[in-house]
Design a protein around this motif. Structure first.
Motif, PDB file in Angstrom:
ATOM      1  N   LEU A  14      25.627  36.354  42.891  1.00 56.88           N
ATOM      2  CA  LEU A  14      25.718  36.056  41.463  1.00 56.88           C
ATOM      3  C   LEU A  14      27.156  35.784  41.069  1.00 56.88           C
ATOM      4  O   LEU A  14      27.459  34.853  40.326  1.00 56.88           O
ATOM      5  N   LEU A  15      28.093  36.594  41.604  1.00 59.24           N
ATOM      6  CA  LEU A  15      29.503  36.405  41.296  1.00 59.24           C
ATOM      7  C   LEU A  15      29.983  35.056  41.804  1.00 59.24           C
ATOM      8  O   LEU A  15      30.704  34.335  41.118  1.00 59.24           O
ATOM      9  N   LEU A  16      29.540  34.666  43.001  1.00 57.84           N
ATOM     10  CA  LEU A  16      29.932  33.372  43.551  1.00 57.84           C
ATOM     11  C   LEU A  16      29.378  32.223  42.726  1.00 57.84           C
ATOM     12  O   LEU A  16      30.030  31.204  42.535  1.00 57.84           O
ATOM     13  N   VAL A  17      28.136  32.393  42.191  1.00 55.97           N
ATOM     14  CA  VAL A  17      27.547  31.353  41.341  1.00 55.97           C
ATOM     15  C   VAL A  17      28.395  31.165  40.096  1.00 55.97           C
ATOM     16  O   VAL A  17      28.708  30.050  39.682  1.00 55.97           O
ATOM     17  N   VAL A  18      28.799  32.296  39.478  1.00 49.91           N
ATOM     18  CA  VAL A  18      29.634  32.213  38.274  1.00 49.91           C
ATOM     19  C   VAL A  18      30.941  31.506  38.586  1.00 49.91           C
ATOM     20  O   VAL A  18      31.395  30.642  37.848  1.00 49.91           O
ATOM     21  N   LEU A  19      31.567  31.873  39.741  1.00 51.60           N
ATOM     22  CA  LEU A  19      32.838  31.272  40.109  1.00 51.60           C
ATOM     23  C   LEU A  19      32.677  29.787  40.411  1.00 51.60           C
ATOM     24  O   LEU A  19      33.510  28.972  40.025  1.00 51.60           O
ATOM     25  N   LEU A  75      37.227  41.653  29.308  1.00 50.17           N
ATOM     26  CA  LEU A  75      37.407  40.251  29.691  1.00 50.17           C
ATOM     27  C   LEU A  75      38.775  39.726  29.254  1.00 50.17           C
ATOM     28  O   LEU A  75      39.355  38.867  29.923  1.00 50.17           O
ATOM     29  N   LYS A  76      39.288  40.240  28.134  1.00 47.09           N
ATOM     30  CA  LYS A  76      40.628  39.847  27.684  1.00 47.09           C
ATOM     31  C   LYS A  76      41.703  40.307  28.682  1.00 47.09           C
ATOM     32  O   LYS A  76      42.663  39.584  28.964  1.00 47.09           O
ATOM     33  N   ILE A  77      41.533  41.526  29.187  1.00 47.10           N
ATOM     34  CA  ILE A  77      42.462  42.031  30.209  1.00 47.10           C
ATOM     35  C   ILE A  77      42.348  41.173  31.469  1.00 47.10           C
ATOM     36  O   ILE A  77      43.357  40.793  32.079  1.00 47.10           O
ATOM     37  N   GLN A  78      41.109  40.851  31.864  1.00 51.43           N
ATOM     38  CA  GLN A  78      40.890  40.009  33.042  1.00 51.43           C
ATOM     39  C   GLN A  78      41.521  38.634  32.834  1.00 51.43           C
ATOM     40  O   GLN A  78      42.147  38.085  33.753  1.00 51.43           O
ATOM     41  N   ASP A  94      51.686  34.532  46.074  1.00 51.98           N
ATOM     42  CA  ASP A  94      50.487  35.277  46.508  1.00 51.98           C
ATOM     43  C   ASP A  94      49.957  34.656  47.793  1.00 51.98           C
ATOM     44  O   ASP A  94      48.779  34.288  47.898  1.00 51.98           O
ATOM     45  N   GLU A  95      50.840  34.549  48.765  1.00 55.14           N
ATOM     46  CA  GLU A  95      50.503  33.845  50.008  1.00 55.14           C
ATOM     47  C   GLU A  95      49.361  34.502  50.769  1.00 55.14           C
ATOM     48  O   GLU A  95      48.544  33.821  51.382  1.00 55.14           O
ATOM     49  N   ASP A  96      49.310  35.841  50.743  1.00 59.43           N
ATOM     50  CA  ASP A  96      48.246  36.512  51.496  1.00 59.43           C
ATOM     51  C   ASP A  96      46.934  36.617  50.709  1.00 59.43           C
ATOM     52  O   ASP A  96      45.923  37.074  51.240  1.00 59.43           O
ATOM     53  N   GLY A  97      46.962  36.192  49.443  1.00 56.45           N
ATOM     54  CA  GLY A  97      45.730  36.183  48.644  1.00 56.45           C
ATOM     55  C   GLY A  97      45.295  37.550  48.153  1.00 56.45           C
ATOM     56  O   GLY A  97      44.195  37.696  47.607  1.00 56.45           O
ATOM     57  N   GLU A  98      46.156  38.565  48.282  1.00 58.85           N
ATOM     58  CA  GLU A  98      45.760  39.919  47.898  1.00 58.85           C
ATOM     59  C   GLU A  98      45.535  40.044  46.385  1.00 58.85           C
ATOM     60  O   GLU A  98      44.582  40.679  45.941  1.00 58.85           O
ATOM     61  N   LYS A  99      46.411  39.426  45.578  1.00 63.53           N
ATOM     62  CA  LYS A  99      46.260  39.519  44.123  1.00 63.53           C
ATOM     63  C   LYS A  99      44.989  38.805  43.673  1.00 63.53           C
ATOM     64  O   LYS A  99      44.284  39.263  42.765  1.00 63.53           O
ATOM     65  N   GLU A 100      44.684  37.686  44.304  1.00 66.45           N
ATOM     66  CA  GLU A 100      43.450  36.973  43.979  1.00 66.45           C
ATOM     67  C   GLU A 100      42.241  37.828  44.350  1.00 66.45           C
ATOM     68  O   GLU A 100      41.263  37.903  43.604  1.00 66.45           O
ATOM     69  N   ALA A 101      42.309  38.499  45.501  1.00 65.04           N
ATOM     70  CA  ALA A 101      41.196  39.363  45.931  1.00 65.04           C
ATOM     71  C   ALA A 101      40.996  40.512  44.948  1.00 65.04           C
ATOM     72  O   ALA A 101      39.861  40.892  44.641  1.00 65.04           O
ATOM     73  N   LYS A 102      42.102  41.056  44.435  1.00 69.64           N
ATOM     74  CA  LYS A 102      41.993  42.146  43.472  1.00 69.64           C
ATOM     75  C   LYS A 102      41.351  41.667  42.174  1.00 69.64           C
ATOM     76  O   LYS A 102      40.549  42.380  41.556  1.00 69.64           O
ATOM     77  N   LEU A 103      41.682  40.452  41.750  1.00 69.17           N
ATOM     78  CA  LEU A 103      41.055  39.881  40.555  1.00 69.17           C
ATOM     79  C   LEU A 103      39.544  39.769  40.735  1.00 69.17           C
ATOM     80  O   LEU A 103      38.772  40.068  39.817  1.00 69.17           O
ATOM     81  N   ARG A 104      39.130  39.342  41.932  1.00 68.08           N
ATOM     82  CA  ARG A 104      37.690  39.232  42.203  1.00 68.08           C
ATOM     83  C   ARG A 104      37.024  40.609  42.182  1.00 68.08           C
ATOM     84  O   ARG A 104      35.921  40.766  41.664  1.00 68.08           O
ATOM     85  N   ARG A 105      37.709  41.614  42.743  1.00 73.28           N
ATOM     86  CA  ARG A 105      37.164  42.975  42.705  1.00 73.28           C
ATOM     87  C   ARG A 105      37.016  43.460  41.268  1.00 73.28           C
ATOM     88  O   ARG A 105      35.995  44.043  40.896  1.00 73.28           O
ATOM     89  N   ASN A 106      38.041  43.219  40.452  1.00 73.64           N
ATOM     90  CA  ASN A 106      37.999  43.657  39.062  1.00 73.64           C
ATOM     91  C   ASN A 106      36.864  42.983  38.295  1.00 73.64           C
ATOM     92  O   ASN A 106      36.182  43.617  37.481  1.00 73.64           O
ATOM     93  N   LEU A 107      36.656  41.699  38.571  1.00 71.32           N
ATOM     94  CA  LEU A 107      35.575  40.982  37.895  1.00 71.32           C
ATOM     95  C   LEU A 107      34.221  41.533  38.330  1.00 71.32           C
ATOM     96  O   LEU A 107      33.288  41.668  37.518  1.00 71.32           O
TER      97      LEU A 107
END
Length: 350
Positions: A14-19, A75-78, A94-107
């Motif tokens: 479901l998360l992937l569909v939204v993305l 959602l405003k914080i996100q 963010d070369e290793d993509g860690e911050k992006e991964a954390k955003l996905r976890r938070n969502l």
């Protein structure tokens, strides 16, 4: 075990569909939603397309006015974090993509918290203490249920203290829930990293997983400290000399006393927590007023009195916006305080 992974796969899908849906028109919609653009209202509530899609879906769920306002703040914080990450990514930070991964976890945490993760037993029912009191919800943990039952029948607490204690129990339940969501997400990420073939990526892998495990460790430390506190209060009652009352503030103060702060830094943090608690109390006040206004509005809608309905709608919209605004400020302040604490605790472990 296979059933659990099945549910996890369903929520991930479901998360992937939204993305994926968000990517289709994201460039045009995000440009139209830029600050100051006359098309902002047409583009949606948020400047990130996938967040608009989640918000629009939430409007169709049976969430209370208070719960919707809370979701809006989350959602405003996100949104703030996503826009900050886009700037970092553009600068190659963010070369290793860690911050992006954390955003996905938070969502993923947000979607699960508000029953939008595809699970039939998700938390669709609003269990806010403002609306439901203390008898219409469960704590989903035998240890918590036992402690709560003991506290209720002990005679040590006034009605006001029981309400306060219930908020602490609910807060603890939410911490456990968020920890479990993060644990599932980290476990899934580890499975992916185990399948990485390139040996040169081994260092990146270890660094990324260390960051995730640090976050898990911080949450587990908070859960253990919180349970010890609940057990002590349930047996002994509230200490009249207690400095703070709000569960989130108590958590932060307990952790601050364990962090590597100087006496001056700790005193400064204590003063900031007092301001934070006052902000939370103000937010609670507006949440209660919003719930009352929502009930009145539903009643007036049935009377057919257009003037009365118009006045009630105006008051409701004002309270809704104020509750959203305060909710965002509380969550942003909590985020800032937690970051400071995390740095202090990590320094302690070095």
């Amino acid at each position: 075990m296979s059933a659990a992974w099945g549910l996890l796969a369903l929520s991930s899908s479901l998360l992937l569909v939204v993305l994926a849906q968000g990517g289709k028109y994201s460039r045009e919609a995000n440009e139209a939603a830029a600050a100051g653009s006359p098309q902002r209202q047409e583009a949606g509530e948020f400047r990130v397309v996938k967040l608009n899609q989640i918000w629009e879906k939430a409007q169709r769920l049976h969430l209370s006015a208070v719960k919707l306002a809370e979701l809006h703040s989350d959602l405003k914080i996100q949104e703030k974090d996503e826009l900050s990450w886009k700037k970092l990514k553009a600068e190659g930070l963010d070369e290793d993509g860690e911050k992006e991964a954390k955003l996905r976890r938070n969502l993923h945490v947000i979607m699960t918290k508000y029953g939008m993760n595809g699970k039939k037993d998700a938390q669709l029912v609003d269990t806010n203490y403002i609306k439901d009191g203390t008898e219409s919800d469960v704590l989903d943990d035998p240890r918590l249920e036992k402690l709560w039952s003991k506290a209720k029948t002990s005679g040590k607490f006034s009605d006001q203290e029981l309400d306060k204690l219930w908020r602490e129990f609910k807060h603890h339940k939410e911490k456990i829930h968020e920890y479990n969501i993060l644990l599932e997400t980290v476990s899934r990420t580890e499975e992916i990293h185990k399948n990485m073939i390139n040996p040169s990526e081994e260092g990146f892998k270890e660094e990324i997983l260390h960051g995730k495990h640090t976050e898990l460790k911080d949450k587990m430390r908070s859960i253990n400290q919180g349970f010890d506190r609940l057990r002590k209060i349930s047996h002994q009652g509230y200490d009249t000399a207690s400095e703070f009352e709000e569960p989130r503030v108590i958590d932060l103060w307990d952790m601050a006393k364990s962090a590597n702060f100087t006496e001056k830094e700790l005193e400064s943090f204590r003063e900031e927590l007092k301001h934070f608690e006052a902000k939370i109390e103000k937010h609670h006040h507006y949440q209660k007023q919003l719930e009352i206004s929502h009930q009145k509005l539903k009643h007036v809608e049935g009377t057919g009195d257009k003037d009365h309905l118009s006045r009630n709608k105006e008051k409701y919209v004002m309270l809704e916006e104020k509750t959203k605004e305060l909710g965002y400020k509380v969550k942003k302040h909590l985020q800032d305080l937690s970051s400071r604490l995390s740095r202090g605790l990590q320094h302690n472990e070095l």
